[in-house]
Design a protein around this motif. Structure first.
Motif, PDB file in Angstrom:
ATOM      1  N   ASN A   1      32.934  37.677  30.707  1.00 58.96           N
ATOM      2  CA  ASN A   1      33.940  37.295  29.710  1.00 58.96           C
ATOM      3  C   ASN A   1      33.941  35.809  29.380  1.00 58.96           C
ATOM      4  OD1 ASN A   1      34.927  39.863  29.312  1.00 58.96           O
ATOM      5  ND2 ASN A   1      36.662  39.637  30.716  1.00 58.96           N
ATOM      6  N   LEU A   2      33.167  35.007  30.079  1.00 61.38           N
ATOM      7  CA  LEU A   2      33.226  33.566  29.883  1.00 61.38           C
ATOM      8  C   LEU A   2      32.749  33.160  28.489  1.00 61.38           C
ATOM      9  CD1 LEU A   2      31.918  32.202  33.299  1.00 61.38           C
ATOM     10  CD2 LEU A   2      34.276  32.629  32.574  1.00 61.38           C
ATOM     11  N   SER A   3      33.368  32.121  27.955  1.00 60.52           N
ATOM     12  CA  SER A   3      32.937  31.577  26.670  1.00 60.52           C
ATOM     13  C   SER A   3      31.569  30.943  26.837  1.00 60.52           C
ATOM     14  CB  SER A   3      33.942  30.545  26.163  1.00 60.52           C
ATOM     15  OG  SER A   3      34.123  29.501  27.111  1.00 60.52           O
ATOM     16  N   SER A   4      30.867  30.778  25.748  1.00 61.60           N
ATOM     17  CA  SER A   4      29.499  30.258  25.776  1.00 61.60           C
ATOM     18  C   SER A   4      29.443  28.884  26.457  1.00 61.60           C
ATOM     19  CB  SER A   4      28.962  30.144  24.348  1.00 61.60           C
ATOM     20  OG  SER A   4      27.663  29.596  24.337  1.00 61.60           O
ATOM     21  N   GLY A   5      28.574  28.748  27.441  1.00 62.92           N
ATOM     22  CA  GLY A   5      28.400  27.478  28.126  1.00 62.92           C
ATOM     23  C   GLY A   5      29.340  27.229  29.279  1.00 62.92           C
ATOM     24  N   ALA A   6      30.306  28.116  29.495  1.00 62.52           N
ATOM     25  CA  ALA A   6      31.269  27.933  30.586  1.00 62.52           C
ATOM     26  C   ALA A   6      30.640  28.272  31.930  1.00 62.52           C
ATOM     27  CB  ALA A   6      32.502  28.798  30.357  1.00 62.52           C
ATOM     28  N   LYS A   7      31.061  27.545  32.965  1.00 60.22           N
ATOM     29  CA  LYS A   7      30.598  27.792  34.322  1.00 60.22           C
ATOM     30  C   LYS A   7      31.795  28.213  35.156  1.00 60.22           C
ATOM     31  CE  LYS A   7      26.831  24.416  33.982  1.00 60.22           C
ATOM     32  NZ  LYS A   7      26.255  23.177  34.545  1.00 60.22           N
ATOM     33  N   GLY A   8      31.721  29.391  35.735  1.00 53.98           N
ATOM     34  CA  GLY A   8      32.854  29.927  36.473  1.00 53.98           C
ATOM     35  C   GLY A   8      32.407  31.047  37.379  1.00 53.98           C
ATOM     36  N   PRO A   9      33.140  32.135  37.414  1.00 51.75           N
ATOM     37  CA  PRO A   9      34.306  32.465  36.603  1.00 51.75           C
ATOM     38  C   PRO A   9      35.595  31.844  37.148  1.00 51.75           C
ATOM     39  CG  PRO A   9      33.864  34.248  38.098  1.00 51.75           C
ATOM     40  CD  PRO A   9      32.760  33.234  38.313  1.00 51.75           C
ATOM     41  N   VAL A  10      36.725  32.166  36.505  1.00 48.16           N
ATOM     42  CA  VAL A  10      38.032  31.752  36.988  1.00 48.16           C
ATOM     43  C   VAL A  10      38.303  32.430  38.334  1.00 48.16           C
ATOM     44  CG1 VAL A  10      40.506  32.148  36.572  1.00 48.16           C
ATOM     45  CG2 VAL A  10      39.079  31.204  34.770  1.00 48.16           C
ATOM     46  N   LYS A  11      38.872  31.689  39.254  1.00 47.15           N
ATOM     47  CA  LYS A  11      39.165  32.227  40.581  1.00 47.15           C
ATOM     48  C   LYS A  11      40.249  33.296  40.523  1.00 47.15           C
ATOM     49  CE  LYS A  11      38.170  27.857  42.982  1.00 47.15           C
ATOM     50  NZ  LYS A  11      38.782  26.744  43.743  1.00 47.15           N
ATOM     51  N   SER A  12      40.090  34.310  41.333  1.00 43.97           N
ATOM     52  CA  SER A  12      41.151  35.272  41.587  1.00 43.97           C
ATOM     53  C   SER A  12      41.504  35.171  43.066  1.00 43.97           C
ATOM     54  CB  SER A  12      40.707  36.690  41.226  1.00 43.97           C
ATOM     55  OG  SER A  12      39.538  37.044  41.948  1.00 43.97           O
ATOM     56  N   CYS A  13      42.553  35.857  43.482  1.00 41.91           N
ATOM     57  CA  CYS A  13      43.028  35.741  44.858  1.00 41.91           C
ATOM     58  C   CYS A  13      43.308  37.104  45.477  1.00 41.91           C
ATOM     59  CB  CYS A  13      44.302  34.894  44.900  1.00 41.91           C
ATOM     60  SG  CYS A  13      44.017  33.109  44.749  1.00 41.91           S
ATOM     61  N   SER A  14      43.387  37.107  46.799  1.00 47.31           N
ATOM     62  CA  SER A  14      43.802  38.299  47.525  1.00 47.31           C
ATOM     63  C   SER A  14      45.322  38.436  47.417  1.00 47.31           C
ATOM     64  CB  SER A  14      43.406  38.181  48.997  1.00 47.31           C
ATOM     65  OG  SER A  14      44.142  37.129  49.613  1.00 47.31           O
ATOM     66  N   LYS A  15      45.853  39.482  47.969  1.00 46.04           N
ATOM     67  CA  LYS A  15      47.295  39.724  47.935  1.00 46.04           C
ATOM     68  C   LYS A  15      48.070  38.551  48.527  1.00 46.04           C
ATOM     69  CE  LYS A  15      50.774  43.151  49.299  1.00 46.04           C
ATOM     70  NZ  LYS A  15      50.985  44.481  49.930  1.00 46.04           N
ATOM     71  N   SER A  16      47.495  37.901  49.537  1.00 45.42           N
ATOM     72  CA  SER A  16      48.175  36.784  50.202  1.00 45.42           C
ATOM     73  C   SER A  16      47.734  35.435  49.644  1.00 45.42           C
ATOM     74  CB  SER A  16      47.898  36.839  51.705  1.00 45.42           C
ATOM     75  OG  SER A  16      46.503  36.763  51.967  1.00 45.42           O
ATOM     76  N   ASN A  17      47.098  35.434  48.472  1.00 40.96           N
ATOM     77  CA  ASN A  17      46.636  34.236  47.776  1.00 40.96           C
ATOM     78  C   ASN A  17      45.485  33.527  48.482  1.00 40.96           C
ATOM     79  OD1 ASN A  17      48.309  33.805  45.257  1.00 40.96           O
ATOM     80  ND2 ASN A  17      49.925  34.138  46.777  1.00 40.96           N
ATOM     81  N   GLY A  18      44.745  34.277  49.274  1.00 42.27           N
ATOM     82  CA  GLY A  18      43.514  33.774  49.848  1.00 42.27           C
ATOM     83  C   GLY A  18      42.329  34.192  48.997  1.00 42.27           C
ATOM     84  N   LYS A  19      41.137  34.044  49.527  1.00 45.10           N
ATOM     85  CA  LYS A  19      39.939  34.439  48.807  1.00 45.10           C
ATOM     86  C   LYS A  19      39.800  35.954  48.839  1.00 45.10           C
ATOM     87  CE  LYS A  19      34.970  33.534  48.531  1.00 45.10           C
ATOM     88  NZ  LYS A  19      33.818  32.793  49.126  1.00 45.10           N
ATOM     89  N   PRO A  20      39.590  36.600  47.684  1.00 46.35           N
ATOM     90  CA  PRO A  20      39.473  38.064  47.675  1.00 46.35           C
ATOM     91  C   PRO A  20      38.121  38.521  48.203  1.00 46.35           C
ATOM     92  CG  PRO A  20      39.081  37.212  45.487  1.00 46.35           C
ATOM     93  CD  PRO A  20      39.466  36.027  46.339  1.00 46.35           C
TER      94      PRO A  20
END
Length: 229
Positions: free
Chosen positions: A43-62
């Motif tokens: 889904n990233l726009s052209s040239g973007a480096k990512g993606p956007v971070k998401s989190c686990s239920k407890s706001n840690g790394k999923p």
């Protein structure tokens, strides 16, 4: 996180220097706890480096195989991160994150500067990074604000035990600052932002906006950097 007034002025002036004309739009609010649409590399726009971070239920790394909590109910789930709350710089300037545009690949990870032209925040400035898209027009900004309404999808019940329709209205969320006390303590500051900084509901307030290069204050949180303009 706080910044000096001088730093805020420097940021604002550096942004203004690349303004290429402004467009009229409106602001709304959201906090559905879903994994953001820009959390998908496709889904990233052209040239973007990512993606956007998401989190686990407890706001840690999923988990690496986690599924969007708005579209799955079992196994490892991915949510929006609590760090996507608005960030106050001073009484007239904030950073934040938002949904913007109906096509993710056109807007994901891009940043926008807007100034409210109506409502209690008239004259105040905000710079947001688009971390979500879809069902949002190309001139509107759905600001990520805890208690801002779950909208069409709701993962907040799964993540935080929110009511089935979210906190407050399904669209628009809570209707007063006192209702922010209904939210988990780690989300209350972002809920108070709307009432104590913006001065009111924010929904349907008018803005004048333009695309700008993203400040590190946002990309360091989201993990996504768009192509420079």
């Amino acid at each position: 996180m706080t910044f000096s007034l001088f730093a805020a002025i420097v940021v604002a002036l550096s942004v203004v220097s690349i303004v290429n004309g402004a467009t009229a739009g409106t602001t709304t609010t959201t906090w559905d706890c879903c994994e953001p649409a820009c959390g998908y590399t496709s889904n990233l726009s052209s040239g973007a480096k990512g993606p956007v971070k998401s989190c686990s239920k407890s706001n840690g790394k999923p988990a690496s195989d986690a599924q969007n909590a708005c579209f799955a109910s079992s196994g490892d789930l991915a949510y929006s991160c609590s760090s996507y709350q608005p960030i106050i710089v001073n009484s007239t300037f904030s950073y934040g994150f938002a949904g913007h545009g109906n096509t993710a690949t056109a807007t994901c990870c891009k940043c926008y500067q807007f100034t409210w032209t109506s409502g209690a925040a008239k004259g105040k400035l905000m710079i947001v990074q688009a971390i979500n898209a879809g069902g949002i027009t190309d001139v509107d900004f759905d600001i990520y604000t805890p208690g801002g309404g779950v909208g069409d999808f709701n993962a907040c019940t799964s993540q935080y035990g929110a009511p089935s329709g979210g906190w407050g209205r399904q669209y628009g969320g809570v209707t007063s600052d006192s209702q922010c006390s209904q939210l988990p303590s780690n989300l209350q500051a972002g809920c108070h932002w709307r009432w104590k900084w913006a001065g009111g509901d924010v929904n349907t307030w008018k803005v004048s906006f333009t695309q700008v290069n993203c400040p590190s204050q946002l990309t360091s949180i989201s993990g996504c950097t768009p192509a420079k303009i």
